[in-house]
Motif scaffolding. Sequence first.
Motif, PDB file in Angstrom:
ATOM      1  N   GLU A  64       0.752  -1.211  -0.055  1.00 37.84           N
ATOM      2  CA  GLU A  64      -0.063  -0.188   0.010  1.00 37.84           C
ATOM      3  C   GLU A  64       0.948   1.252   0.060  1.00 37.84           C
ATOM      4  O   GLU A  64       0.506   2.202  -0.560  1.00 37.84           O
ATOM      5  CB  GLU A  64      -1.181  -0.186   1.265  1.00 37.84           C
ATOM      6  N   TYR A 103      -7.105  10.368  -1.538  1.00 32.92           N
ATOM      7  CA  TYR A 103      -8.046  10.172  -0.410  1.00 32.92           C
ATOM      8  C   TYR A 103      -9.140   9.029  -0.442  1.00 32.92           C
ATOM      9  O   TYR A 103      -9.109   8.528   0.416  1.00 32.92           O
ATOM     10  CB  TYR A 103      -8.680  11.543   0.108  1.00 32.92           C
ATOM     11  N   GLN A 106      -6.658   5.371  -1.784  1.00 33.42           N
ATOM     12  CA  GLN A 106      -5.673   4.914  -0.862  1.00 33.42           C
ATOM     13  C   GLN A 106      -6.136   5.095   0.720  1.00 33.42           C
ATOM     14  O   GLN A 106      -5.766   4.343   1.599  1.00 33.42           O
ATOM     15  CB  GLN A 106      -4.267   5.701  -1.038  1.00 33.42           C
ATOM     16  N   GLY A 107      -6.833   6.254   0.919  1.00 32.28           N
ATOM     17  CA  GLY A 107      -7.266   6.519   2.205  1.00 32.28           C
ATOM     18  C   GLY A 107      -8.674   5.691   2.554  1.00 32.28           C
ATOM     19  O   GLY A 107      -8.633   5.060   3.617  1.00 32.28           O
ATOM     20  N   GLY A 108      -9.645   5.805   1.572  1.00 30.90           N
ATOM     21  CA  GLY A 108     -11.058   5.010   1.771  1.00 30.90           C
ATOM     22  C   GLY A 108     -10.604   3.450   1.332  1.00 30.90           C
ATOM     23  O   GLY A 108     -10.858   2.736   2.349  1.00 30.90           O
ATOM     24  N   ARG A 110      -7.885   1.588   0.590  1.00 31.57           N
ATOM     25  CA  ARG A 110      -6.731   0.862   1.249  1.00 31.57           C
ATOM     26  C   ARG A 110      -6.703   1.302   2.755  1.00 31.57           C
ATOM     27  O   ARG A 110      -5.776   0.537   3.459  1.00 31.57           O
ATOM     28  CB  ARG A 110      -5.504   1.265   0.656  1.00 31.57           C
ATOM     29  N   ARG A 111      -7.580   2.308   3.357  1.00 30.78           N
ATOM     30  CA  ARG A 111      -7.609   2.572   4.641  1.00 30.78           C
ATOM     31  C   ARG A 111      -6.409   3.140   5.023  1.00 30.78           C
ATOM     32  O   ARG A 111      -5.656   2.774   6.226  1.00 30.78           O
ATOM     33  CB  ARG A 111      -7.973   1.504   5.511  1.00 30.78           C
ATOM     34  N   ASP A 113      -3.425   5.889   6.503  1.00 27.18           N
ATOM     35  CA  ASP A 113      -3.371   7.093   7.514  1.00 27.18           C
ATOM     36  C   ASP A 113      -3.644   8.163   6.581  1.00 27.18           C
ATOM     37  O   ASP A 113      -2.775   8.584   5.617  1.00 27.18           O
ATOM     38  CB  ASP A 113      -2.297   6.893   8.376  1.00 27.18           C
ATOM     39  N   PHE A 163     -14.540  -2.504  -1.315  1.00 27.14           N
ATOM     40  CA  PHE A 163     -13.357  -1.755  -1.529  1.00 27.14           C
ATOM     41  C   PHE A 163     -14.024  -0.518  -2.304  1.00 27.14           C
ATOM     42  O   PHE A 163     -13.984   0.657  -1.958  1.00 27.14           O
ATOM     43  CB  PHE A 163     -12.292  -2.400  -2.394  1.00 27.14           C
ATOM     44  N   ASP A 166     -16.150   1.731   0.166  1.00 23.50           N
ATOM     45  CA  ASP A 166     -15.365   2.384   0.908  1.00 23.50           C
ATOM     46  C   ASP A 166     -14.883   3.658   0.090  1.00 23.50           C
ATOM     47  O   ASP A 166     -14.663   4.934   0.684  1.00 23.50           O
ATOM     48  CB  ASP A 166     -14.062   1.698   1.377  1.00 23.50           C
ATOM     49  N   ALA A 170     -15.465   7.575   0.966  1.00 23.10           N
ATOM     50  CA  ALA A 170     -14.569   8.411   1.156  1.00 23.10           C
ATOM     51  C   ALA A 170     -14.552   9.814   0.145  1.00 23.10           C
ATOM     52  O   ALA A 170     -14.448  10.963   0.615  1.00 23.10           O
ATOM     53  CB  ALA A 170     -12.945   8.066   1.001  1.00 23.10           C
TER      54      ALA A 170
END
Length: 207
Positions: A64, A103, A106-108, A110-111, A113, A163, A166, A170
Amino acid sequence: MIKGKFITLEGGEGVGKSTNIDFIRAYLEAHHIPLVMTREPGGTPLAEKIRGLLLASQTENISEQTELLLMFAARSQHINQVILPALSAGKWVLCDRFTDATYAYQGGGRRMDIKTIEWLERIVQGNLKPDLTLLLDAPVNIGMQRAEQRGTLDRFEQEKLHFFEDVRRAYLLQANLNPERIKVINANQSLANVQQVIIETLQRFML
Ligand code: Z5A
């Protein structure tokens, strides 16, 4: 010094970005706006190579963090070679996906940070943000059905339903946090209706 306007088009799988970006380009060109149309990841020869690496199905697992850093590496090249020079020359830049996609995916998806994403965004972009973002939004199953009709699926498109749920959540959170910049457009309606809303949004932006 930035003189042009920076417009981005965002949304999940198969919501109609490619279809509508050509429509937006035609609309802006009809209004005699000097325009550069581009996309992410990609937009320069080097960044397009990075795109190839990111989208191809790989036998080696891409971590990731590697994925996130490659997105921002491509973005850095794209900003410096294409986006900033065009904006400084007074051109408008119309970009298929930008950092809101990071965001979202990768954020939503892949969760990862969010603080890490914010930090990379500051390093790579400085103060650069889109002036207007059109977020095409549709239920995930609608977009997936549309995308599947095209045949071979890339590395992201092989992800599971949750996925993309999410990712969608996001994106909508980004829109809630940035209501002035991000305009959500219901993409679950006829193309003619979607394009009517796009025109109305652009007209308000150009006032
Ligand atoms: N990615 C990331 O993870 N992080 C980042 O920071 C960035 C990107 C920048 C590549 O993006 C991948 O990179 C992407 C996220 C990741 N992966 N995914 N998934 P891309 O932009 O190349 O890929 P894409 O999402 O796969 O785009 P797409 O599938 O081509 O979707 P689209 O451009 O939104 O859809 P389209 O091709 O315009 O439309 C799909 C079909 O639906 C087509 O047959 C249309 O005729 C039809 N369509 C469109 N609108 C309608 C309406 N309103 N009604 C009926 N039918 C319609």
